[in-house]
Scaffold this motif. Structure first.
Motif, PDB file in Angstrom:
ATOM      1  N   SER A  78       0.812  -1.215   0.000  1.00  0.00           N
ATOM      2  CA  SER A  78       0.000   0.000   0.000  1.00  0.00           C
ATOM      3  C   SER A  78       0.845   1.263   0.000  1.00  0.00           C
ATOM      4  CB  SER A  78      -0.920   0.000   1.221  1.00  0.00           C
ATOM      5  OG  SER A  78      -1.779  -1.118   1.208  1.00  0.00           O
ATOM      6  N   SER A  81       1.110   2.347  -3.561  1.00  0.00           N
ATOM      7  CA  SER A  81      -0.081   2.183  -4.387  1.00  0.00           C
ATOM      8  C   SER A  81      -0.363   3.390  -5.266  1.00  0.00           C
ATOM      9  CB  SER A  81      -1.301   1.871  -3.515  1.00  0.00           C
ATOM     10  OG  SER A  81      -1.619   2.969  -2.686  1.00  0.00           O
ATOM     11  N   ALA A  84       0.677   3.427  -8.994  1.00  0.00           N
ATOM     12  CA  ALA A  84       0.072   2.512  -9.965  1.00  0.00           C
ATOM     13  C   ALA A  84      -0.281   3.214 -11.270  1.00  0.00           C
ATOM     14  CB  ALA A  84      -1.163   1.843  -9.361  1.00  0.00           C
ATOM     15  N   ARG A  97      -3.677  -1.884  -7.687  1.00  0.00           N
ATOM     16  CA  ARG A  97      -3.307  -1.739  -6.277  1.00  0.00           C
ATOM     17  C   ARG A  97      -4.014  -2.830  -5.474  1.00  0.00           C
ATOM     18  NH1 ARG A  97      -5.076   4.536  -6.084  1.00  0.00           N
ATOM     19  NH2 ARG A  97      -6.892   3.588  -7.090  1.00  0.00           N
ATOM     20  N   ASP A  99      -4.914  -2.968  -2.551  1.00  0.00           N
ATOM     21  CA  ASP A  99      -5.876  -2.498  -1.562  1.00  0.00           C
ATOM     22  C   ASP A  99      -7.074  -1.765  -2.161  1.00  0.00           C
ATOM     23  OD1 ASP A  99      -4.204  -0.482  -2.409  1.00  0.00           O
ATOM     24  OD2 ASP A  99      -3.737   0.281  -0.414  1.00  0.00           O
ATOM     25  N   GLU A 100      -7.178  -1.707  -3.468  1.00  0.00           N
ATOM     26  CA  GLU A 100      -8.285  -0.978  -4.102  1.00  0.00           C
ATOM     27  C   GLU A 100      -9.634  -1.611  -3.788  1.00  0.00           C
ATOM     28  OE1 GLU A 100      -9.723  -0.927  -8.540  1.00  0.00           O
ATOM     29  OE2 GLU A 100      -8.052   0.490  -8.332  1.00  0.00           O
ATOM     30  N   THR A 126      -3.136   4.831   2.251  1.00  0.00           N
ATOM     31  CA  THR A 126      -4.379   4.068   2.373  1.00  0.00           C
ATOM     32  C   THR A 126      -5.547   5.004   2.652  1.00  0.00           C
ATOM     33  OG1 THR A 126      -3.187   2.130   3.176  1.00  0.00           O
ATOM     34  CG2 THR A 126      -5.552   2.211   3.605  1.00  0.00           C
ATOM     35  N   SER A 204      -6.522  -6.794   2.669  1.00  0.00           N
ATOM     36  CA  SER A 204      -6.421  -6.559   1.224  1.00  0.00           C
ATOM     37  C   SER A 204      -6.093  -7.789   0.391  1.00  0.00           C
ATOM     38  CB  SER A 204      -5.343  -5.505   0.960  1.00  0.00           C
ATOM     39  OG  SER A 204      -4.077  -5.949   1.425  1.00  0.00           O
TER      40      SER A 204
END
Length: 224
Positions: A78, A81, A84, A97, A99-100, A126, A204
């Motif tokens: 993250s 991220s 990206a 990513r 964690d998207e 995040t 995630s």
């Protein structure tokens, strides 16, 4: 006969490689994953003298992945991220990513979101990601962040139980004031299974790899 789709996994810590690979094998059994690791990135993000080198280093890893035949890339950290989109534009393949999907789920779950991280370099990206995904969904959640002191040092030294103990304590403390709790780093996933609270605790890894599968399934090479 068509070659298997190649996907690249870009890591900033070795601890996450094994759990991500396990999920990739489950979700994308016909794909060929390639791992790339720069295990100094997280530390260097906190060093003003070296931090400017991180986007270039991530870009070089992504270029190497594309040269090796990867048609999609997953950032498993993250902390990077936000690189990206610009990196994807540079190398010409989609970059996801991890964690998207988690951020989307958090936004859909409640208006009081607590982000728990073990590093400040992860907490801020995040939180920004959740705000970004909330704006796309037309929502304005209340977001607060907590950094768990000592947990990253514990897991980095191989003391997973101590890491999980510290993270669990933070989750329990945050639960009463939250509709949903987000664990900012993929390396924190083990703590989620060790806690019992009345609000969802999101990680995630699973959701991120599932979204990677959806991305790969939509690629022209994956379609045949």
């Amino acid at each position: 006969m068509a070659s298997p789709t190649r996907i690249a996994l870009l890591h900033t810590g070795a601890v996450v490689i094994s759990p991500v690979m396990e999920l990739v094998k489950q979700e994308l059994p016909d794909a060929t994953p390639i791992n790339y690791l720069d295990d100094r990135i997280v530390a260097d993000l906190g060093d003003a003298a070296v931090a400017p080198s991180v986007p270039t280093r991530v870009g070089e890893l992504a270029k190497a992945a594309v040269e090796a035949g990867a048609s999609a890339i997953l950032l498993t950290c993250s902390s990077i991220s936000e690189l990206a989109a610009p990196t994807s534009a540079d190398v010409g393949v989609p970059i996801l990513r991890i964690d998207e999907a988690m951020a989307d789920e958090a936004v859909a779950t409640g208006s009081r979101i607590t982000v728990i991280a073990t590093l400040p370099t992860t907490s801020a990206p995040t939180t920004r990601l959740i705000r970004e995904r909330a704006a796309l969904a037309g929502r304005e959640p209340e977001i607060r962040s907590v950094v768990v002191e000592g947990a990253f040092a514990a897991v980095s030294s191989g003391d997973r139980p101590e890491h999980d103990r510290l993270v669990v304590a933070a989750i329990e403390a945050a639960a009463a004031e939250s509709d949903v709790i987000v664990l900012a780093q993929a390396s924190m996933a083990s703590a989620a299974s060790a806690v019992d609270v009345d609000v969802p605790v999101l990680t995630s890894l699973k959701s991120g790899v599932k979204r990677l599968r959806e991305l790969v399934e939509g690629l022209p090479t994956a379609a045949g």
